[in-house]
Design a protein around this motif. Structure first.
Motif, PDB file in Angstrom:
ATOM      1  N   ALA A 148       0.834  -1.207   0.000  1.00 43.08           N
ATOM      2  CA  ALA A 148       0.000   0.000   0.000  1.00 43.08           C
ATOM      3  C   ALA A 148       0.867   1.254   0.000  1.00 43.08           C
ATOM      4  CB  ALA A 148      -0.910   0.006   1.226  1.00 43.08           C
ATOM      5  N   CYS A 149       0.502   2.218  -0.826  1.00 37.87           N
ATOM      6  CA  CYS A 149       1.237   3.478  -0.918  1.00 37.87           C
ATOM      7  C   CYS A 149       0.942   4.325   0.317  1.00 37.87           C
ATOM      8  CB  CYS A 149       0.828   4.229  -2.183  1.00 37.87           C
ATOM      9  SG  CYS A 149       1.626   5.837  -2.354  1.00 37.87           S
ATOM     10  N   CYS A 159      -1.030   7.758  -1.260  1.00 44.22           N
ATOM     11  CA  CYS A 159      -2.395   7.727  -1.813  1.00 44.22           C
ATOM     12  C   CYS A 159      -3.210   6.517  -1.374  1.00 44.22           C
ATOM     13  CB  CYS A 159      -2.345   7.784  -3.341  1.00 44.22           C
ATOM     14  SG  CYS A 159      -1.677   6.296  -4.126  1.00 44.22           S
ATOM     15  N   HIS A 173      -3.023   3.469  -2.597  1.00 39.20           N
ATOM     16  CA  HIS A 173      -3.194   2.492  -3.677  1.00 39.20           C
ATOM     17  C   HIS A 173      -2.458   1.196  -3.325  1.00 39.20           C
ATOM     18  CE1 HIS A 173      -3.505   0.878  -7.721  1.00 39.20           C
ATOM     19  NE2 HIS A 173      -2.190   0.719  -7.741  1.00 39.20           N
ATOM     20  N   ASN A 210       3.710  -2.488  -6.892  1.00 35.32           N
ATOM     21  CA  ASN A 210       4.242  -1.316  -6.187  1.00 35.32           C
ATOM     22  C   ASN A 210       5.586  -1.624  -5.535  1.00 35.32           C
ATOM     23  OD1 ASN A 210       2.081   0.308  -6.830  1.00 35.32           O
ATOM     24  ND2 ASN A 210       1.141   0.220  -4.810  1.00 35.32           N
ATOM     25  N   CYS A 258       4.891   3.609  -6.251  1.00 32.56           N
ATOM     26  CA  CYS A 258       3.452   3.491  -6.472  1.00 32.56           C
ATOM     27  C   CYS A 258       3.149   3.633  -7.963  1.00 32.56           C
ATOM     28  CB  CYS A 258       2.712   4.552  -5.672  1.00 32.56           C
ATOM     29  SG  CYS A 258       0.912   4.455  -5.869  1.00 32.56           S
ATOM     30  N   ALA A 303       0.165   4.217  -9.104  1.00 31.57           N
ATOM     31  CA  ALA A 303      -0.933   5.170  -9.264  1.00 31.57           C
ATOM     32  C   ALA A 303      -0.454   6.621  -9.188  1.00 31.57           C
ATOM     33  CB  ALA A 303      -2.006   4.925  -8.207  1.00 31.57           C
ATOM     34  N   CYS A 304       0.291   6.968  -8.143  1.00 28.93           N
ATOM     35  CA  CYS A 304       0.691   8.374  -7.958  1.00 28.93           C
ATOM     36  C   CYS A 304       2.164   8.622  -8.246  1.00 28.93           C
ATOM     37  CB  CYS A 304       0.360   8.846  -6.545  1.00 28.93           C
ATOM     38  SG  CYS A 304       1.401   8.149  -5.250  1.00 28.93           S
TER      39      CYS A 304
END
Length: 103
Positions: free
Chosen positions: A66-67, A70, A72, A77, A86, A88-89
């Motif tokens: 998990a980030c 954010c 995600h 990751n 990450c 996503a970000c």
């Protein structure tokens, strides 16, 4: 105490195994491990309280995926054991960057 039982070959039927009680042993393992962690967490909470600290239980699932920015969650990751990026970000975290955080 919590090792799984070794498989035993059946001498009468080549290629098959004899029952080894693995299901019963799994239940015993679960009980042993659960009791150990509960006792450890109780001692930890008491020690923390005695020095004015607070313990917060956290579900360990996906904590390394998990980030922290954010939230995600994705398997990709965690590129390596020491590098996190990450998808996503684009946020990155290095294991050594977290070493200064005082838990």
């Amino acid at each position: 105490m919590t090792r799984s039982p070794a498989p035993k070959a059946d001498p009468e039927q080549p290629g098959s195994l004899l029952p080894n009680g693995a299901a019963a042993k799994a239940g015993l393992n679960r009980t042993i491990l659960e009791a150990g962690w509960v006792q450890f967490l109780q001692i930890l909470a008491n020690k923390a309280e005695s020095v004015g600290r607070l313990t917060v239980p956290v579900d360990a699932r996906n904590t390394s995926r998990a980030c922290p920015d954010c939230g995600h969650v994705a398997k990709v990751n965690r590129a390596t054991q020491s590098k996190f990026e990450c998808t996503a970000c684009g946020g990155t975290v290095n294991r050594s960057a977290l070493s200064h955080i005082r838990w």
